[in-house]
Structures are given as C-alpha cells and as structure tokens.
Design an enzyme around this catalytic site. Structure first.
Site, PDB file in Angstrom:
ATOM      1  N   ASN A 102      71.062  39.756  44.429  1.00 39.86           N
ATOM      2  CA  ASN A 102      70.424  38.616  43.772  1.00 39.86           C
ATOM      3  C   ASN A 102      71.031  37.953  42.738  1.00 39.86           C
ATOM      4  O   ASN A 102      72.399  38.124  42.631  1.00 39.86           O
ATOM      5  CB  ASN A 102      69.004  39.197  43.277  1.00 39.86           C
ATOM      6  CG  ASN A 102      69.482  40.182  42.054  1.00 39.86           C
ATOM      7  OD1 ASN A 102      70.121  39.810  41.113  1.00 39.86           O
ATOM      8  ND2 ASN A 102      68.759  41.658  42.183  1.00 39.86           N
ATOM      9  N   ASP A 123      65.772  44.314  45.883  1.00 39.99           N
ATOM     10  CA  ASP A 123      64.446  44.895  46.186  1.00 39.99           C
ATOM     11  C   ASP A 123      64.595  45.753  47.736  1.00 39.99           C
ATOM     12  O   ASP A 123      64.097  46.469  48.160  1.00 39.99           O
ATOM     13  CB  ASP A 123      63.518  43.700  46.370  1.00 39.99           C
ATOM     14  CG  ASP A 123      63.119  43.272  45.255  1.00 39.99           C
ATOM     15  OD1 ASP A 123      63.078  44.105  44.124  1.00 39.99           O
ATOM     16  OD2 ASP A 123      62.575  42.298  45.111  1.00 39.99           O
ATOM     17  N   LYS A 176      78.880  55.002  61.958  1.00 34.74           N
ATOM     18  CA  LYS A 176      79.749  54.358  62.743  1.00 34.74           C
ATOM     19  C   LYS A 176      79.099  53.420  63.894  1.00 34.74           C
ATOM     20  O   LYS A 176      79.519  52.526  64.198  1.00 34.74           O
ATOM     21  CB  LYS A 176      80.375  55.595  63.616  1.00 34.74           C
ATOM     22  CG  LYS A 176      81.096  56.873  62.718  1.00 34.74           C
ATOM     23  CD  LYS A 176      82.534  56.003  62.752  1.00 34.74           C
ATOM     24  CE  LYS A 176      83.522  56.720  62.032  1.00 34.74           C
ATOM     25  NZ  LYS A 176      83.097  56.701  60.399  1.00 34.74           N
ATOM     26  N   LYS A 234      52.531  44.736  35.398  1.00 36.24           N
ATOM     27  CA  LYS A 234      53.451  45.619  35.568  1.00 36.24           C
ATOM     28  C   LYS A 234      53.592  46.620  34.319  1.00 36.24           C
ATOM     29  O   LYS A 234      54.032  47.845  34.429  1.00 36.24           O
ATOM     30  CB  LYS A 234      54.667  44.739  35.722  1.00 36.24           C
ATOM     31  CG  LYS A 234      55.138  44.348  36.922  1.00 36.24           C
ATOM     32  CD  LYS A 234      56.556  43.679  36.918  1.00 36.24           C
ATOM     33  CE  LYS A 234      56.462  42.675  38.347  1.00 36.24           C
ATOM     34  NZ  LYS A 234      57.616  41.899  38.107  1.00 36.24           N
ATOM     35  N   LYS A 271      53.411  50.521  35.800  1.00 33.84           N
ATOM     36  CA  LYS A 271      54.796  51.167  35.503  1.00 33.84           C
ATOM     37  C   LYS A 271      55.006  51.807  34.006  1.00 33.84           C
ATOM     38  O   LYS A 271      55.794  52.588  33.686  1.00 33.84           O
ATOM     39  CB  LYS A 271      55.854  50.327  35.534  1.00 33.84           C
ATOM     40  CG  LYS A 271      55.914  49.450  36.796  1.00 33.84           C
ATOM     41  CD  LYS A 271      57.060  48.889  37.374  1.00 33.84           C
ATOM     42  CE  LYS A 271      56.802  48.260  38.538  1.00 33.84           C
ATOM     43  NZ  LYS A 271      58.089  47.517  39.102  1.00 33.84           N
TER      44      LYS A 271
END
Ligand SMILES: Cc1cc2nc3c(=O)[nH]c(=O)nc-3n(C[C@H](O)[C@H](O)[C@H](O)COP(=O)(O)O)c2cc1C
Length: 397
Positions: A209, A278, A288, A337, A341
């Site tokens: 970002n 994110d 591989k 938030k 959180k």
C-alpha cells in the site's frame, strides 16, 4: 527561567573542526542558545569570527585576554550550560579531561561544569586505537561523559578507518535527544509499528500500500526524545533510520506479527501506525509450482489482523492505540474499530482531506477514546506524534 536551552560547543584542534560551523548553525536554527569555546589549536582550523557570526555569541579561546566582563568567564559559562558537546575531541584534550588537567579556557570550563557532557573523539585510527587513548576514553565514561562513537571512512590524513567525526546531523541529533524535550516518558516501554508490509506474489511482484512510514517514525522519534525506551517494527520504507530507537525491520504481515506478538507482553504502550497489506496470495513466493496470475488472484486471503490480536491479548495496564484511515464516515467507522478491536485510543484521519494521509509531512487527526473525541488541526507529523503521546500519558499517568 530562561526560555532557551544553552549548548556549549567545545571545539579542539582536529581537522574536522571546520564542520562545527554547520553544527553551531544547525543548533542555533533549532532554537538553542549556542556558545563556543575553542582551543588555540582549533582556531588554526576555523576562526572564532565564523562561530560568533553563526551563534551571535562571543567565542572564547583564551583563558587570559586582559578583558574583564563583570564575571569570571569560565565559571559563568560552565554554570549557564545545559549541555556540553566537545567535538571534534582531539587525543590531547581527551587525555587532559581524563586527568583533570585544566590548562586552557576549554579544559578549565569543562572541568567546572556540572551538566551533561557529550564527547566526539575524532582522530587518525592509530591515535584512536592507541591503548592510552582507549584508556582515557574509558576513564571519561567512568566520569559520566557520553561518548559519541567516531565514524569509519576516509580520514583527512589519507588513511581509511575508524576515527572520523560523525556528520553534523548526527551531532545535532545527539544534542536534541538530550535537550529538546522533557523526559516525561522515561521508564515507559513503547512499541511502534510503521510503514507498509509487502506480500510477495512471486519473486518479482508484491502486494503493498502507499504507507510511507512517516507517521510511525515521527511517533518513535518523539517518544525516544521524551525518554521512552522505543522499539520500532518497520516495514520497508525510504526513511532515514532513527537513532536512539531499537529498530526491527520486517517485510510481510506474518513477519510483523511474529516480532510484535513476541515483544508486546513487555510493553507499556503499543501504537500500531503500520498499514499492513490486507491481502496475500496463499501460494508462497518460493513455491516451486508455477501459478498463473488468475490462480494467484483467486487464492488471495486476508492477512492477520495484528491490531485485533493485540487487543485480544492486551495485558492489564497496557495502553493500545491504533490508526484508522477512512475515506468516508470517518468517526463512525473509527469508533466501531475502537470497540471491536478493544483499543484505548484510535487516531482517525480522512485520507481525502488535504494535509492528511500517507506521503505528506503533515496530518489531520481526530483522537478518539471511549468517552472523548479531540480533533487536531493540520500539523506536522512530529507535532501530531507529540499530541498522541501526551494524550496517552494523561491516561496512564
Ligand atoms: C593538519 C592537522 C590535523 C590534525 N588533526 C587532528 C585530529 O583530527 N585529531 C587529533 O586528535 N589531533 C589532530 N591534530 C593534532 C592536534 O592539533 C595536536 O595534538 C594539538 O596539540 C591539539 O591541541 P588541542 O587539543 O589543544 O586542540 C592535527 C594536527 C594537524 C597539523
């Protein structure tokens, strides 16, 4: 009370003395009251007039010049100094200071001063590594001088090795670290995350970002200036490394998570200013088996939510602060938030607002806690960092 801190620059007779004009000028521009004393040998390399013009104060070289100006000069200077920087420090002056010899204006003043003393030895490598110089430096450490390590590189005598005076910016940084702020965060352990993370898609490409890391670096720098013990976990950024901060570089969200979850339990304050990418492809870059772009994009999964992890594992008394970058409904989304959180504070900004966001040197933040909301005007990221830290300090005491 005087409004400016006084820095006494003590310049001795090494070739790097000429660079001290930049140090004096830089400190004066940062608002310090700068006074200069030189040894008579230093005046062979740079003139007192240069230092007087840059500092607007008289520069002294002689102990006895037949002029009496109302006070005993070396004692008055020693008392006025908040900090002494002896740079460049010759082997000769180091030896004299280590043994209390005071036979000129510079050494006499330093001996009379009780303030903090920084000393930057600068000389030819053989002179520096001579056991007698090393012993003298050890003695100065015992007498509580802070030694600024000489740099390594090309020396004026043509040799290459250890012994260079650090660049003026580093010396100014040392003075600011000691004097620029009150040490109101002393004893606090602070973890700051900064910058973007990168998620490799293959050996060439990655998802990331626009985070420049400037906000997180400003917080780490100001917290260290205010005396905190700072650990900075940083994604890849194009910023100058910070001195006085323990920096751990990481690349991916998983790397950041490993370092942060290990350090977090020891921290008093955690400020997550990093903008973690994110998404990451489920296929690791070193696998591989070759994947088509379509397969890579279909495989995208969310990276770990480091802030939510920290909120869920917060220990008693630990302060957790996050950032929220919104393009709309900034306050409402940020409040959500804060709660979901389990944060103590969230610093919200609208990336669309002028002066806010990633690459610029300013920010426009609103500091939100459970029951307060404080909108800050547009200010430099360092000023914003100081506001954030003061708000946190008010709440943890
Ligand atoms: C061109 C030149 C460069 C010098 N550079 C240094 C130096 O970088 N470091 C040092 O310790 N001495 C250096 N010296 C030696 C000192 O000037 C000498 O030891 C002097 O006595 C130091 O005096 P002071 O410590 O009173 O300033 C240099 C001498 C000359 C001629």
């Amino acid at each position: 009370m005087k409004d400016k801190k006084t820095v006494l620059l003590c310049i001795t007779g090494g070739i790097a003395a000429y660079k001290m004009a930049n140090v004096a000028s830089g400190l004066a521009q940062r608002g310090f009251d700068v006074h200069v004393i030189m040894t008579e040998h230093a005046a062979e390399f740079i003139t007192p007039l240069t230092m007087e013009t840059l500092t607007h104060n008289r520069c002294y070289t002689k102990m006895f010049d037949g002029v009496f100006d109302q006070e005993v000069r070396h004692i008055a200077l020693a008392k006025a100094a908040d900090l002494i920087l002896i740079s460049p420090a010759t082997a000769n002056v180091i030896a004299k200071l280590a043994h209390g010899i005071a036979d000129d204006m510079l050494t006499t003043t330093v001996l009379a001063a009780g303030c903090e003393k920084l000393i930057a030895p600068a000389m030819n490598t053989a002179m520096l590594h001579n056991p007698v110089t090393q012993d003298n430096i050890e003695t100065l450490k015992r007498y509580c001088y802070t030694i600024i390590r000489p740099a390594t590189g090309h020396l004026a005598c043509g040799d290459s090795g250890e012994g260079k005076m650090p660049e003026p910016a580093e010396l100014i940084d040392h003075v600011e670290q000691h004097l620029a702020f009150e040490k109101d965060l002393a004893g606090k352990k602070i973890l700051v995350t900064a910058g973007p993370t990168q998620e490799a898609m293959d050996p060439v490409r990655y998802i990331t970002n626009h985070s420049s890391g400037k906000m997180g670096y400003a917080i780490a720098k100001i917290a260290a200036r205010r005396g905190a013990d700072v650990t900075l976990v940083t994604g890849p950024v194009a910023l100058e490394p910070l001195r006085f901060v323990h920096t751990i570089p990481v690349v991916s969200a998983a790397d950041m998570m490993t370092v942060v979850s290990d350090a977090a339990p020891r921290m008093d304050i955690i400020i997550k200013a990093a903008a973690v990418a994110d998404y990451r492809p489920q296929y690791a870059a070193d696998q591989k088996m070759k994947k088509t772009d379509e397969e890579l994009f279909i495989s995208l999964e969310r990276t770990t939510d480091i802030l939510a992890y920290l909120g869920a594992h917060r220990r008693e008394g630990q302060f957790l602060c996050g950032f929220s970058m919104e393009t709309q409904d900034m306050l409402e989304n940020s409040r959500k938030k804060l709660e979901s959180k389990n944060l103590d504070m969230i610093c919200a900004n609208n990336v669309k607002e002028e002066g806010a966001g990633f690459a610029v040197d300013t920010n426009v933040l609103t500091l939100i806690t459970k029951d307060t909301e404080r909108a800050l005007p547009c200010m430099s990221k360092e000023e914003a960092a100081s506001e954030i830290l003061s708000e946190i300090l008010k709440r943890i005491g």
